[in-house]
Design a protein around this motif. Structure first.
Motif, PDB file in Angstrom:
ATOM      1  N   ARG A   1      -8.401   3.628  -1.254  1.00  0.00           N
ATOM      2  CA  ARG A   1      -9.652   2.819  -1.620  1.00  0.00           C
ATOM      3  C   ARG A   1      -9.665   1.740  -2.703  1.00  0.00           C
TER       4      ARG A   1
ATOM      5  N   ASN B   1     -10.999  -4.486   7.278  1.00  0.00           N
ATOM      6  CA  ASN B   1     -11.155  -3.573   5.919  1.00  0.00           C
ATOM      7  C   ASN B   1     -10.060  -3.231   5.372  1.00  0.00           C
TER       8      ASN B   1
ATOM      9  N   ASP C   1       0.662  -1.214  -0.044  1.00  0.00           N
ATOM     10  CA  ASP C   1       0.023  -0.057   0.000  1.00  0.00           C
ATOM     11  C   ASP C   1       0.737   1.255   0.011  1.00  0.00           C
TER      12      ASP C   1
ATOM     13  N   ASP D   1      -5.912  11.803   0.350  1.00  0.00           N
ATOM     14  CA  ASP D   1      -6.677  12.271   1.606  1.00  0.00           C
ATOM     15  C   ASP D   1      -6.415  11.396   2.950  1.00  0.00           C
ATOM     16  N   GLY D   2      -5.743  10.167   2.740  1.00  0.00           N
ATOM     17  CA  GLY D   2      -5.286   9.420   3.914  1.00  0.00           C
ATOM     18  C   GLY D   2      -6.422   8.233   3.927  1.00  0.00           C
ATOM     19  N   ARG D   3      -7.130   8.085   2.978  1.00  0.00           N
ATOM     20  CA  ARG D   3      -8.172   6.741   2.933  1.00  0.00           C
ATOM     21  C   ARG D   3      -7.562   6.179   1.547  1.00  0.00           C
TER      22      ARG D   3
END
Length: 334
Positions: free
Chosen positions: A258, A330, A242, A254-256
């Protein structure tokens, strides 16, 4: 006539003693600065007389001519050293002369932490109050050229450490030292590499070390994390890390992370492309460098974060999926 000569000699001796006493008193009298500390810089090639003038104009309450005279009489005038100096309230003219002749320059410091990107390094250098921002306005390529680096991309090239420097020196000087320090560490690590490493060059070791740096929460896991990536490289399995994907997304991330990010191809997306990314993704520390070239011997192909900074390692996808279900549903592991 003899009495007159004797009186003249005595007078001269007394006068000399008074002058010497006054000089000693002045040289050892604490100076009353207008501020708690005063900074000044003595450029290279400047003599004592010019330096004394700079000091007086900076706000140190000394007579430049007297300070120069004291330095010459003491034999220290030709020994003054260039650099940035900081003097504090209570310093005496004599201590000031000693400070100049001993080269007791004031220093600033800058910490470059493991895991920083070059963008963060530049921001820290160019915003540091004690550094001249001589990298401002330069492209990354121009910076590399000015420090004598042969690489085309600056990422990962600067060793993380605390750097001391003369105040008001340039940011390029710090970068040049950090670049040299990384070069030494990388070459040393590469010389001690495991002969079975799947890496083909020191630069590839630097790339992998940067990934290990970003993927490792605990120091004791570094070599095992390195083994996972080494095993994947040997069999042509994608690294699927990642942090490299996030790096390729740039400062707008943005820190997330997906699914769309993992599916969108770019040079640093190790989910869509096999092998190592084209450049490091951060600056690795020495432990990560050594882990990259001396990984643990294992059969692991997966790992997932447990949530406490450590990792759970698995040999096959079924075990990995169970670990993911147990520790983090998640995402977040390999």
């Amino acid at each position: 006539m003899k009495r007159l000569v004797l009186r003249l000699v005595l007078f001269l001796i007394l006068a000399a003693a008074l002058v010497a006493g006054a000089g000693w008193w002045y040289a050892h009298r604490p100076l009353a600065l207008r501020a708690e500390a005063v900074d000044f810089t003595v450029p290279r090639g400047v003599g004592m007389r010019q330096a004394a003038g700079l000091i007086e104009r900076a706000g140190v309450p000394v007579d430049a001519r007297v300070l120069t005279l004291f330095a010459r009489v003491s034999g220290r005038a030709h020994r003054i050293k260039a650099g940035s100096y900081e003097v504090h309230a209570g310093i005496t003219p004599w201590q000031l002369i000693l400070k100049l002749s001993d080269g007791d320059v004031s220093q600033g410091e800058l910490l470059l932490p493991e895991g920083w990107t070059f963008r963060q390094v530049r921001q820290a250098l160019e915003s540091h109050p004690d550094l001249e921002p001589d990298t401002a306005g330069l492209s990354d390529a121009e910076i590399l050229a000015r420090i004598g680096a042969g690489e085309e991309h600056p990422e990962g090239l600067f060793f993380p450490d605390t750097y001391l420097f003369d105040k008001r020196s340039g940011a390029l000087g710090v970068l040049r030292r950090a670049y040299g320090a990384m070069h030494v560490r990388l070459e040393r690590a590469w010389a001690e590499r495991d002969p079975e490493t799947p890496l083909g060059s020191p630069y590839e070791a630097l790339i992998l070390a940067s990934i290990i740096e970003k993927e490792t929460g605990r120091p004791e896991d570094r070599r095992m994390v390195a083994s996972v990536f080494a095993n994947r490289l040997r069999i042509g399995m994608r690294l699927q890390t990642d942090p490299s994907v996030i790096y390729g997304l740039g400062p707008d991330f943005d820190g997330r992370l997906r699914r769309v990010h993992l599916d969108t191809d770019h040079p640093w997306n190790t989910y869509t492309r096999a092998g190592l990314p084209p450049t490091p993704i951060a600056i690795p520390g020495e432990a990560a460098l050594r882990a990259a070239v001396q990984p643990e011997k294992s059969e692991f192909l997966y790992f997932v974060a447990r949530g406490d900074g450590s990792s759970e390692f698995s040999r096959n996808l079924a075990d990995h999926n169970r670990a993911v279900n147990k520790f983090i549903r998640n995402g977040g592991g390999q």
